[in-house]
Design an enzyme around this catalytic site. Structure first.
Site, short mmCIF file in Angstrom:
data_model
loop_
_atom_site.label_atom_id
_atom_site.label_comp_id
_atom_site.label_asym_id
_atom_site.label_seq_id
_atom_site.Cartn_x
_atom_site.Cartn_y
_atom_site.Cartn_z
N ARG A 73 0.84 -1.21 0.00
CA ARG A 73 0.00 0.00 0.00
C ARG A 73 0.87 1.25 0.00
NH1 ARG A 73 -1.51 1.54 4.66
NH2 ARG A 73 -2.33 -0.44 5.41
N TYR A 79 -18.22 16.16 -15.29
CA TYR A 79 -18.53 14.73 -15.26
C TYR A 79 -19.58 14.48 -14.17
CZ TYR A 79 -17.93 9.79 -14.23
OH TYR A 79 -18.15 8.47 -13.99
N ASP A 105 -9.05 18.39 -14.01
CA ASP A 105 -9.32 17.02 -14.46
C ASP A 105 -8.99 16.99 -15.96
OD1 ASP A 105 -10.46 14.70 -15.48
OD2 ASP A 105 -12.16 14.72 -14.11
N LYS A 125 -9.85 5.98 -18.89
CA LYS A 125 -10.20 6.49 -20.21
C LYS A 125 -8.97 6.42 -21.13
CE LYS A 125 -13.94 7.09 -17.85
NZ LYS A 125 -14.34 8.34 -17.26
#
Ligand SMILES: *Cc1c(COP(=O)(O)O)cnc(C)c1O
Length: 371
Positions: free
Chosen positions: A55, A107, A177, A202
């Site tokens: 992690r 979005y 973004d 994407k």
């Protein structure tokens, strides 16, 4: 592509193709190994190989994170489990009561998350439409400004340079973004942003087979703070998914070239089509929207398509067509959506890397079957 900037000493295309290469002196492996190990042996008390627990740090994830930092020209890159966890990570920086100024045409998932934060009493959001709106809304009370450019799905652009001037004047953080353009078309950090993030699901991943997010900070200080928070909260990208993202990134330059070429060809066709009222395309990238003349025909039109797939998401090698009203933007109230132009006659296209002739022929036959 308009931008062909250098990443270090080499061109971006070269850098992308070689991500992870020349990094494994023991085996000489060209492809980055996937380190599934969650934990790492310590040589002795008080010593570490640099890796303790996955992690915190993983060698495969590290390769993709440093590549992301180079691509967006930032100090620190972080790979997260999804685009939404990237956004959540960035918002974890602000104290309760902070004021955030955001683009209105966002979005749908970001809008939903912001509503949730508001509901929990975390932050206050102010939504604005254009540069003048940003100038007015950004004050000394503003902690951060959150922007998508081009906007989704209306494809309008704002000048990041101009907005960066306002955020600097008021010591607010500028968050962009950059999912739609990718660093091959626009590098927000070079234009004055402090943080850039992506849904790497994407274009960066590019094959509709990976859910991932990316956060890149311009300064070491902000980047380290975010890395601390990511390790604390845990939404890191898995080793296998990190490898898939590396794999996708290698062809990003090639893919973006074709996405853009196909989008331009489809835009030219749609503009000439008697079935279409309006085409929205900012001139760059692979995303476009259009308004169909007869909204009643949308269902049949989507059924008629054979190459385009009716599905949400974008940025993959397959061409997709989305109906934002019931898919990506369904969580934005109808009156609000329609007030800023997201009307029920609007369809959004993500052009894939197929031959543009086939894409145009598919749209054409789907329209002509309507009659
Ligand atoms: C898809 C998307 C997101 C959310 O990313 P996920 O990977 O689906 O969590 C955020 N911003 C934009 C612009 C997107 O298209």
């Amino acid at each position: 592509m308009e931008q062909q900037e250098q990443s270090g000493q080499i061109q971006t295309d070269t850098f992308l193709a070689q991500i992870g290469n020349h990094q494994n002196p023991v085996t000489g492996s060209i492809n980055t190994p996937i380190y599934f190990s969650t934990t790492y042996e310590h040589p002795t008390l008080g010593e570490s190989t640099g890796y303790d627990y996955t992690r915190t740090k993983n060698p495969t994830r590290e390769v993709v994170e440093s590549a992301l930092a180079v691509l967006e020209n930032g100090a620190v890159g972080l790979a997260t489990s999804s685009g939404m966890s990237a956004i959540q990570l960035v918002f974890s920086q602000f104290p309760v009561g902070s004021q955030i100024v955001a683009s209105r045409d966002l979005y749908g998932g970001s809008y939903r998350y912001f509503k949730e934060l508001e509901y929990q009493g975390m932050y206050q959001f102010i939504y604005v439409d254009d540069e003048a709106g940003f100038e007015k809304a950004i004050t000394d009370e503003t902690a951060a400004v959150f922007i998508e450019t081009p906007t989704n799905p209306l494809m309008s652009e704002v000048s990041l340079e101009k907005i960066a001037i306002f955020t600097k004047q008021h010591q607010a953080q500028l968050i962009v973004d950059n999912t739609f353009y990718t660093p091959l078309i626009q590098r927000p950090l070079d234009l004055g942003a402090d943080i850039v993030l992506h849904s790497a699901t994407k274009y960066l991943g590019g094959h509709n087979d990976l859910l991932a997010g990316a956060v890149i900070a311009r300064s070491q200080e902000v980047g380290e703070r975010l890395a601390y928070s990511l390790n604390t909260t845990g939404a890191v990208l898995s080793p296998f998914d990190s490898w898939l993202l590396i794999r996708g990134l290698k062809t990003l330059a090639l893919r973006m070239e074709r996405h853009e070429k196909n989008a331009q060809a489809v835009v030219a066709y749609l503009k000439s089509s008697p079935y279409v009222n309006e085409v929205m395309y900012p001139g760059r990238g692979g995303m476009l929207s259009f308004k169909i003349k007869n909204q009643e025909m949308i269902k049949e039109f989507l059924l008629n398509l054979t190459i385009f797939t009716y599905a949400e998401s974008l940025g993959g090698v397959e061409s997709l067509i989305t109906y934002p009203t019931t898919q990506t933007h369904a969580d934005i109230p109808k009156e609000l959506r329609e007030s800023y132009g997201l009307t029920p006659d609007l369809l959004r296209i993500s052009t894939g890397i197929e031959a543009s002739e086939d894409l145009i022929a598919d749209l054409k036959q789907a329209f002509e079957l309507l009659a």
